[in-house]
Design an enzyme around this catalytic site. Sequence first.
Site, short mmCIF file in Angstrom:
data_model
loop_
_atom_site.label_atom_id
_atom_site.label_comp_id
_atom_site.label_asym_id
_atom_site.label_seq_id
_atom_site.Cartn_x
_atom_site.Cartn_y
_atom_site.Cartn_z
N GLU A 125 -11.06 -1.85 0.78
CA GLU A 125 -10.75 -2.02 -0.64
C GLU A 125 -10.47 -3.49 -0.96
OE1 GLU A 125 -7.60 0.69 -1.59
OE2 GLU A 125 -8.93 2.44 -1.49
N GLU B 118 0.84 -1.20 0.00
CA GLU B 118 0.00 0.00 0.00
C GLU B 118 0.88 1.26 0.00
OE1 GLU B 118 -3.22 -0.06 -0.39
OE2 GLU B 118 -3.45 -2.23 -0.19
N GLU C 173 -6.03 4.38 7.51
CA GLU C 173 -5.52 3.88 6.22
C GLU C 173 -5.58 2.37 6.17
OE1 GLU C 173 -4.73 3.76 2.55
OE2 GLU C 173 -4.66 5.75 3.45
#
Length: 127
Positions: free
Chosen positions: A80, A32, A73
Site C-alpha cells: 500500500e 497501521e 500484514e
Amino acid sequence: MTMEKPNGTGLGRVFKAAQCSLDGIGYAFRHEAAFRQELLLCLIMIPLAFWITHKPLELVVLIVPLLMLLVVECINSAIEAAIDRISTEIHPLSKQAKDLGSAAVFFTMLIILVCWLAVIIPLFISE
C-alpha cells in the site's frame, strides 16, 4: 568493479538490517490500525495456545499462523505504501495490487481459523 551495499557488509549489515526491521515494526505499530489489531489478537491467542495444549506440534500449529498474520500484514502495508508513493490517483492496477495484498491477509486469517479448529475440535470430540 564491486558495488557497496548501502547498509555495509558483514556483522555491521546484520545490525543495520535489524534496526531497519525494528523501524518497520515501530512504523506498523504507530501508523497501521490493522497491524495493532492483529498484534492484540496475537497477544491474546498466543498465551491461549499454551493454555489449550502443551504438545509442541500443536503449539506450532496454533502460534506460527498468528505470527504469519503479522508478516503478511507488514507486506500488505508495504504494498500500500509503495502504491501510494507512486501515485494516490485511482488506477485499476493500484486497486489490484492493494486488493491482492488484502486477499493475502484474508487467506492468512483463514489459515489461522483452520489451524485452530484442527486443534480445538478434537478436544471436544470423544472417540
